[in-house]
Motif scaffolding. Structure first.
Motif, PDB file in Angstrom:
ATOM      1  N   HIS A  93       0.849  -1.199   0.000  1.00 10.63           N
ATOM      2  CA  HIS A  93       0.000   0.000   0.000  1.00 10.63           C
ATOM      3  C   HIS A  93       0.879   1.242   0.000  1.00 10.63           C
ATOM      4  CE1 HIS A  93      -3.210   2.790   1.111  1.00 10.63           C
ATOM      5  NE2 HIS A  93      -4.046   1.812   0.822  1.00 10.63           N
ATOM      6  N   THR A  94       0.434   2.255  -0.714  1.00 11.07           N
ATOM      7  CA  THR A  94       1.128   3.531  -0.612  1.00 11.07           C
ATOM      8  C   THR A  94       0.871   4.092   0.781  1.00 11.07           C
ATOM      9  OG1 THR A  94      -0.764   4.681  -1.550  1.00 11.07           O
ATOM     10  CG2 THR A  94       0.989   4.066  -3.083  1.00 11.07           C
ATOM     11  N   ILE A  95       1.807   4.897   1.266  1.00  8.73           N
ATOM     12  CA  ILE A  95       1.657   5.502   2.589  1.00  8.73           C
ATOM     13  C   ILE A  95       1.079   6.897   2.377  1.00  8.73           C
ATOM     14  CG2 ILE A  95       2.820   6.194   4.716  1.00  8.73           C
ATOM     15  CD1 ILE A  95       5.003   4.110   4.024  1.00  8.73           C
ATOM     16  N   PRO A  96      -0.200   7.104   2.720  1.00 10.91           N
ATOM     17  CA  PRO A  96      -0.871   8.344   2.344  1.00 10.91           C
ATOM     18  C   PRO A  96      -0.275   9.618   2.953  1.00 10.91           C
ATOM     19  CG  PRO A  96      -2.383   6.875   3.542  1.00 10.91           C
ATOM     20  CD  PRO A  96      -1.073   6.171   3.407  1.00 10.91           C
ATOM     21  N   ASN A  97       0.278   9.537   4.136  1.00 12.94           N
ATOM     22  CA  ASN A  97       0.813  10.746   4.749  1.00 12.94           C
ATOM     23  C   ASN A  97       2.309  10.928   4.497  1.00 12.94           C
ATOM     24  OD1 ASN A  97       1.390   8.567   6.408  1.00 12.94           O
ATOM     25  ND2 ASN A  97       1.385   9.778   8.279  1.00 12.94           N
ATOM     26  N   ILE A  98       2.903  10.053   3.675  1.00  9.87           N
ATOM     27  CA  ILE A  98       4.300  10.215   3.262  1.00  9.87           C
ATOM     28  C   ILE A  98       4.324  10.084   1.729  1.00  9.87           C
ATOM     29  CG2 ILE A  98       6.691   9.484   3.539  1.00  9.87           C
ATOM     30  CD1 ILE A  98       5.887   8.069   6.121  1.00  9.87           C
ATOM     31  N   PRO A  99       4.087  11.191   1.024  1.00 16.49           N
ATOM     32  CA  PRO A  99       4.020  11.131  -0.440  1.00 16.49           C
ATOM     33  C   PRO A  99       5.252  10.473  -1.048  1.00 16.49           C
ATOM     34  CG  PRO A  99       3.363  13.292   0.360  1.00 16.49           C
ATOM     35  CD  PRO A  99       3.908  12.544   1.543  1.00 16.49           C
ATOM     36  N   GLY A 100       5.008   9.584  -2.008  1.00 17.42           N
ATOM     37  CA  GLY A 100       6.085   8.919  -2.726  1.00 17.42           C
ATOM     38  C   GLY A 100       6.614   7.665  -2.063  1.00 17.42           C
ATOM     39  N   LYS A 101       6.060   7.280  -0.912  1.00 14.59           N
ATOM     40  CA  LYS A 101       6.531   6.088  -0.202  1.00 14.59           C
ATOM     41  C   LYS A 101       5.448   5.015  -0.179  1.00 14.59           C
ATOM     42  CE  LYS A 101      10.620   7.398   1.250  1.00 14.59           C
ATOM     43  NZ  LYS A 101      11.845   6.699   0.883  1.00 14.59           N
ATOM     44  N   SER A 102       5.903   3.756  -0.182  1.00 22.75           N
ATOM     45  CA  SER A 102       5.005   2.602  -0.083  1.00 22.75           C
ATOM     46  C   SER A 102       5.515   1.640   0.977  1.00 22.75           C
ATOM     47  CB  SER A 102       4.942   1.855  -1.418  1.00 22.75           C
ATOM     48  OG  SER A 102       4.306   2.639  -2.398  1.00 22.75           O
ATOM     49  N   LEU A 103       4.601   0.842   1.497  1.00 25.66           N
ATOM     50  CA  LEU A 103       4.931  -0.225   2.429  1.00 25.66           C
ATOM     51  C   LEU A 103       4.596  -1.537   1.731  1.00 25.66           C
ATOM     52  CD1 LEU A 103       4.739  -0.333   6.124  1.00 25.66           C
ATOM     53  CD2 LEU A 103       3.566  -2.171   4.940  1.00 25.66           C
ATOM     54  N   ILE A 104       5.567  -2.433   1.665  1.00 23.47           N
ATOM     55  CA  ILE A 104       5.374  -3.731   1.015  1.00 23.47           C
ATOM     56  C   ILE A 104       5.852  -4.808   1.982  1.00 23.47           C
ATOM     57  CG2 ILE A 104       6.058  -5.236  -0.891  1.00 23.47           C
ATOM     58  CD1 ILE A 104       6.448  -2.673  -2.546  1.00 23.47           C
ATOM     59  N   ALA A 105       5.030  -5.808   2.221  1.00 23.77           N
ATOM     60  CA  ALA A 105       5.413  -6.925   3.086  1.00 23.77           C
ATOM     61  C   ALA A 105       5.429  -8.202   2.248  1.00 23.77           C
ATOM     62  CB  ALA A 105       4.440  -7.061   4.254  1.00 23.77           C
ATOM     63  N   LEU A 106       6.496  -8.976   2.413  1.00 24.68           N
ATOM     64  CA  LEU A 106       6.657 -10.239   1.704  1.00 24.68           C
ATOM     65  C   LEU A 106       6.979 -11.340   2.694  1.00 24.68           C
ATOM     66  CD1 LEU A 106       9.046  -8.943  -1.104  1.00 24.68           C
ATOM     67  CD2 LEU A 106       6.583  -9.314  -1.302  1.00 24.68           C
ATOM     68  N   GLU A 107       6.436 -12.534   2.465  1.00 27.08           N
ATOM     69  CA  GLU A 107       6.786 -13.707   3.253  1.00 27.08           C
ATOM     70  C   GLU A 107       7.843 -14.479   2.485  1.00 27.08           C
ATOM     71  OE1 GLU A 107       3.407 -16.139   4.348  1.00 27.08           O
ATOM     72  OE2 GLU A 107       2.165 -14.338   4.463  1.00 27.08           O
ATOM     73  N   VAL A 108       8.941 -14.801   3.160  1.00 26.82           N
ATOM     74  CA  VAL A 108       9.990 -15.616   2.556  1.00 26.82           C
ATOM     75  C   VAL A 108       9.987 -16.949   3.289  1.00 26.82           C
ATOM     76  CG1 VAL A 108      12.426 -15.787   1.941  1.00 26.82           C
ATOM     77  CG2 VAL A 108      11.336 -13.523   2.059  1.00 26.82           C
ATOM     78  N   LEU A 109       9.682 -18.001   2.557  1.00 25.45           N
ATOM     79  CA  LEU A 109       9.590 -19.350   3.111  1.00 25.45           C
ATOM     80  C   LEU A 109      10.848 -20.119   2.721  1.00 25.45           C
ATOM     81  CD1 LEU A 109       5.922 -19.901   1.917  1.00 25.45           C
ATOM     82  CD2 LEU A 109       6.665 -19.150   4.173  1.00 25.45           C
ATOM     83  N   TYR A 110      11.640 -20.502   3.726  1.00 23.68           N
ATOM     84  CA  TYR A 110      12.892 -21.223   3.499  1.00 23.68           C
ATOM     85  C   TYR A 110      12.725 -22.693   3.866  1.00 23.68           C
ATOM     86  CZ  TYR A 110      15.527 -16.792   3.363  1.00 23.68           C
ATOM     87  OH  TYR A 110      16.020 -15.564   3.053  1.00 23.68           O
ATOM     88  N   PRO A 111      12.811 -23.614   2.904  1.00 22.04           N
ATOM     89  CA  PRO A 111      12.865 -25.028   3.252  1.00 22.04           C
ATOM     90  C   PRO A 111      14.159 -25.307   4.034  1.00 22.04           C
ATOM     91  CG  PRO A 111      12.329 -24.748   0.937  1.00 22.04           C
ATOM     92  CD  PRO A 111      12.757 -23.416   1.459  1.00 22.04           C
ATOM     93  N   PRO A 112      14.252 -26.438   4.689  1.00 25.95           N
ATOM     94  CA  PRO A 112      15.475 -26.769   5.420  1.00 25.95           C
ATOM     95  C   PRO A 112      16.722 -26.618   4.540  1.00 25.95           C
ATOM     96  CG  PRO A 112      13.775 -28.369   5.915  1.00 25.95           C
ATOM     97  CD  PRO A 112      13.242 -27.495   4.798  1.00 25.95           C
ATOM     98  N   GLY A 113      17.729 -25.911   5.056  1.00 27.38           N
ATOM     99  CA  GLY A 113      19.000 -25.764   4.364  1.00 27.38           C
ATOM    100  C   GLY A 113      19.044 -24.804   3.195  1.00 27.38           C
TER     101      GLY A 113
END
Length: 138
Positions: free
Chosen positions: A37-57
């Motif tokens: 989502h863009t951050i409405p009170n900080i023009p030009g900035k976005s927040l992005i969340a990603l899940e990184v799933l690591y198998p064993p090793g």
């Protein structure tokens, strides 16, 4: 690439491209979009969340993120070995977190266990017009 098909629509909403995001990830782990989502009170900035799933090793290739990206990383499950810039390599367990300053190098990001999976939530605060979130180090 399946990952790009998933991320392109998500990142398009914030004006960002998925180019380079999957490049720094090895063949073993999976990256899933969690939030964007863009951050409405900080023009030009976005927040992005990603899940990184690591198998064993499994591990990510050495990489860096967009120069504007401040990253908060939270270990959801398992344990993650991480090294940022020239700092020491550390092991973070479920419930622990670390961060990366804009422009940081991330030479080590891997599952610390050879037998148990691990999951990391990576939250980016980034310029909305950055085109590549992740690039491999040469």
């Amino acid at each position: 690439m399946k990952l790009k098909r998933i991320l392109l629509p998500l990142l398009a909403a914030t004006g960002m491209a998925a180019a380079g995001l999957a490049a720094a990830h090895g063949s073993g782990e999976t990256v899933k979009p969690n939030f964007s989502h863009t951050i409405p009170n900080i023009p030009g900035k976005s927040l992005i969340a990603l899940e990184v799933l690591y198998p064993p090793g499994s591990a990510s290739l050495p990489h860096r993120h967009a120069k504007s990206a401040f990253i908060y990383a939270y270990v959801v499950s398992g344990s993650i070995a991480s090294k940022v810039n020239d700092g020491p390599e550390r092991i973070y367990k479920a419930g622990q977190s670390f961060y990366e300053e804009p422009g940081s190098s991330h030479p080590v990001s891997r599952n610390a266990s050879k037998t148990q999976p691990a999951k990391l939530l990576a939250v980016f605060v980034v310029d909305s017009d950055d085109k590549e979130l992740t690039t491999n180090d040469k």
